[in-house]
Design a protein around this motif. Structure first.
Motif, mmCIF file in Angstrom:
data_model
loop_
_atom_site.group_PDB
_atom_site.id
_atom_site.type_symbol
_atom_site.label_atom_id
_atom_site.label_comp_id
_atom_site.label_asym_id
_atom_site.label_seq_id
_atom_site.Cartn_x
_atom_site.Cartn_y
_atom_site.Cartn_z
ATOM 1 N N ALA A 1 0.848 -1.197 0.000
ATOM 2 C CA ALA A 1 0.000 0.000 0.000
ATOM 3 C C ALA A 1 0.880 1.242 0.000
ATOM 4 C CB ALA A 1 -0.921 -0.001 1.212
ATOM 5 N N VAL A 2 0.531 2.180 -0.851
ATOM 6 C CA VAL A 2 1.253 3.446 -0.904
ATOM 7 C C VAL A 2 0.718 4.376 0.177
ATOM 8 C CG1 VAL A 2 -0.309 4.559 -2.560
ATOM 9 C CG2 VAL A 2 2.115 5.213 -2.516
ATOM 10 N N THR A 3 1.590 5.222 0.697
ATOM 11 C CA THR A 3 1.212 6.154 1.766
ATOM 12 C C THR A 3 1.320 7.587 1.274
ATOM 13 O OG1 THR A 3 2.047 4.635 3.454
ATOM 14 C CG2 THR A 3 1.734 6.925 4.105
ATOM 15 N N LEU B 1 7.120 3.322 -1.516
ATOM 16 C CA LEU B 1 5.696 3.337 -1.165
ATOM 17 C C LEU B 1 5.436 4.282 -0.007
ATOM 18 C CD1 LEU B 1 4.879 -0.496 -1.386
ATOM 19 C CD2 LEU B 1 4.101 1.282 -2.963
ATOM 20 N N SER B 2 6.335 4.293 0.963
ATOM 21 C CA SER B 2 6.156 5.157 2.138
ATOM 22 C C SER B 2 6.301 6.631 1.798
ATOM 23 C CB SER B 2 7.162 4.782 3.227
ATOM 24 O OG SER B 2 8.477 5.199 2.892
ATOM 25 N N LYS B 3 6.930 6.925 0.657
ATOM 26 C CA LYS B 3 7.121 8.311 0.210
ATOM 27 C C LYS B 3 6.036 8.752 -0.770
ATOM 28 C CE LYS B 3 11.196 8.900 2.258
ATOM 29 N NZ LYS B 3 11.435 9.901 3.325
ATOM 30 N N GLY B 4 4.998 7.942 -0.943
ATOM 31 C CA GLY B 4 3.913 8.310 -1.848
ATOM 32 C C GLY B 4 4.179 8.008 -3.300
ATOM 33 N N ILE B 5 5.155 7.121 -3.578
ATOM 34 C CA ILE B 5 5.501 6.749 -4.949
ATOM 35 C C ILE B 5 4.860 5.403 -5.264
ATOM 36 C CG2 ILE B 5 7.391 6.199 -6.527
ATOM 37 C CD1 ILE B 5 9.204 7.951 -4.731
ATOM 38 N N HIS B 6 4.114 5.346 -6.346
ATOM 39 C CA HIS B 6 3.485 4.095 -6.760
ATOM 40 C C HIS B 6 4.533 3.153 -7.350
ATOM 41 C CE1 HIS B 6 -0.671 5.297 -6.025
ATOM 42 N NE2 HIS B 6 -0.359 6.479 -6.518
ATOM 43 N N PRO C 1 5.616 -9.567 -2.458
ATOM 44 C CA PRO C 1 4.386 -8.873 -2.850
ATOM 45 C C PRO C 1 4.109 -7.570 -2.113
ATOM 46 C CG PRO C 1 3.993 -11.220 -2.744
ATOM 47 C CD PRO C 1 5.374 -10.996 -2.195
ATOM 48 N N ASP C 2 4.395 -7.508 -0.809
ATOM 49 C CA ASP C 2 4.056 -6.303 -0.056
ATOM 50 C C ASP C 2 5.016 -5.149 -0.303
ATOM 51 O OD1 ASP C 2 6.228 -7.371 1.276
ATOM 52 O OD2 ASP C 2 5.383 -7.130 3.285
ATOM 53 N N ALA C 3 6.031 -5.367 -1.175
ATOM 54 C CA ALA C 3 6.973 -4.291 -1.502
ATOM 55 C C ALA C 3 6.582 -3.541 -2.759
ATOM 56 C CB ALA C 3 8.387 -4.857 -1.659
ATOM 57 N N ARG C 4 5.505 -3.981 -3.415
ATOM 58 C CA ARG C 4 5.008 -3.280 -4.607
ATOM 59 C C ARG C 4 3.488 -3.411 -4.604
ATOM 60 N NH1 ARG C 4 2.031 -7.494 -5.891
ATOM 61 N NH2 ARG C 4 3.137 -9.394 -6.405
ATOM 62 N N GLU C 5 2.837 -2.637 -5.439
ATOM 63 C CA GLU C 5 1.382 -2.711 -5.484
ATOM 64 C C GLU C 5 0.902 -3.829 -6.411
ATOM 65 O OE1 GLU C 5 -0.267 1.689 -5.145
ATOM 66 O OE2 GLU C 5 1.769 1.650 -6.011
ATOM 67 N N TRP C 6 1.464 -3.866 -7.607
ATOM 68 C CA TRP C 6 1.063 -4.867 -8.596
ATOM 69 C C TRP C 6 2.293 -5.412 -9.299
ATOM 70 C CZ3 TRP C 6 -4.063 -6.152 -8.662
ATOM 71 C CH2 TRP C 6 -4.936 -5.248 -8.033
#
Length: 370
Positions: free
Chosen positions: A56-58, A147-152, A162-167
């Protein structure tokens, strides 16, 4: 006895895998994921429904329909395969019209260098990252940082955790690749032929999973075939050639086939067979771009090459990332629109499936240019 060829580079690690040993303790490429070999009679397999398992992106900004800046960091740059995925990404970005995309990365398949490139782009500022991982575990922390920096973050070709990327855009299901390769080899060397494998590394995610599925399918559907050895060659042409040459010399007349698991290893193995004057005696089956294999297919040294269209793979990855940024692709989705490729199916919770692999032969290889 075959003529011994001189080696020109240091040899990588080797790992012998015998058929009996595989039956007792299947090699799963350094992970504990289960295998799911397809039916021997070509009955299609069905992907099990799974809940979303991506990251999940933040704090990502609302950029729906707005221009975005994207960087693509593949395993390495400067080889035909990733030149093709980069072209697909550029084609999709141009077609979308609101994406500034560039490809950058190491010139060797080195995970530390890949992580450094990603970290630099996180610092310099991008809206999205596309990647093909050299190592699924080692790459995870820097992707989670993005992801923690708001980057997709969207992967393709070689997955991360898997939890290190969205898709993740999967070129083909691992068991489908495994079946296609083993069936092609069985046709060429027979049900009791002996073969070896030249791969990149034992932990490279896509090759590791393909080999695990090959082992499971071979044990199920071609149990009399003999698996001699699996050797590492990075993504290096000279080392791949040397490893294939070593296999030819080491196993002599027992070796009937070599699998190439990378777009570098397969043509290098074909060249090793050619220089050993063993065309027609040692089959080469593997994954490679058609252009790299056309000379060997034309002179009947290679009968079949298995691959998907890497241009389409990059194209699909770019469309998936745009859909994520726009909020059009969310957890629980069953498909995603990918421009000229149409609707792509979502499987395994967070994977977008490009489609079934293609087998290139003398009859059709001339129709492809990548």
């Amino acid at each position: 006895m075959r003529k011994t060829l001189f080696l020109t580079a240091a040899l990588g690690l080797t790992m012998g895998v015998g058929t009996a040993a595989m039956a007792d303790s299947p090699w799963t490429g350094g992970d504990n994921l289960p295998t799911s070999p397809l039916a021997c009679d070509n009955t299609p397999g069905a992907a099990a429904a799974m809940p979303y398992d991506g990251g999940a992106v933040t704090g990502a900004p609302d950029l729906k329909g707005k221009p975005i800046k994207v960087v693509d960091v593949p395993k390495l740059i400067g080889i035909g395969y990733f030149n093709a995925t980069s072209k697909g990404i550029a084609d999709a970005a141009k077609e979308l019209g609101n994406v500034d995309a560039k490809t950058d990365g190491p010139t060797q398949a080195n995970i530390d260098q890949q992580v450094s490139f990603l970290d630099n782009y996180i610092t310099s500022g991008v809206n999205g990252i596309l990647f093909a991982a050299n190592d699924p575990v080692a790459i995870a922390p820097v992707l989670k940082k993005a992801l923690s920096k708001g980057i997709h973050v969207v992967g393709y070709d070689a997955n991360s955790q898997p939890d290190a990327r969205e898709w993740f855009v999967n070129q083909a299901q691992f068991n489908g690749i495994g079946k296609a390769l083993v069936d092609d080899m069985a046709k060429e060397i027979g049900e009791d032929g002996a073969f070896a494998i030249v791969t990149s590394t034992f932990t490279t995610p896509n090759q590791a999973r393909w080999i695990a599925e090959m082992a499971a399918y071979q044990a199920k559907c071609h149990p009399k075939m003999k698996w001699l050895e699996t050797v590492e060659a990075q993504e290096d042409n000279n080392l791949s050639f040397n490893q294939a040459t070593t296999l030819i010399n080491k196993y002599d007349d027992e070796l009937k086939g070599i699998f190439g698991m990378t777009s570098v290893a397969t043509p290098a193995s074909a060249e090793a067979v050619t220089q050993a004057n063993m065309c027609g005696k040692i089959a080469v089956v593997g994954l490679a771009t058609p252009n790299a294999m056309k000379p060997y297919v034309a002179k009947d040294c290679v009968k079949s090459v298995v691959l998907w269209n890497p241009v389409d793979l990059g194209y699909a990855a770019m469309y998936v990332l745009r859909a994520v940024v726009d909020g059009d692709l969310k957890p629980g989705a069953k498909s995603v629109k990918a421009g000229k490729l149409g609707e792509l199916q979502i499987i395994n919770g967070s994977e977008v499936l490009l489609g079934a692999p293609t087998t290139f032969t003398k009859e059709n290889i001339g129709n492809f240019d990548f």
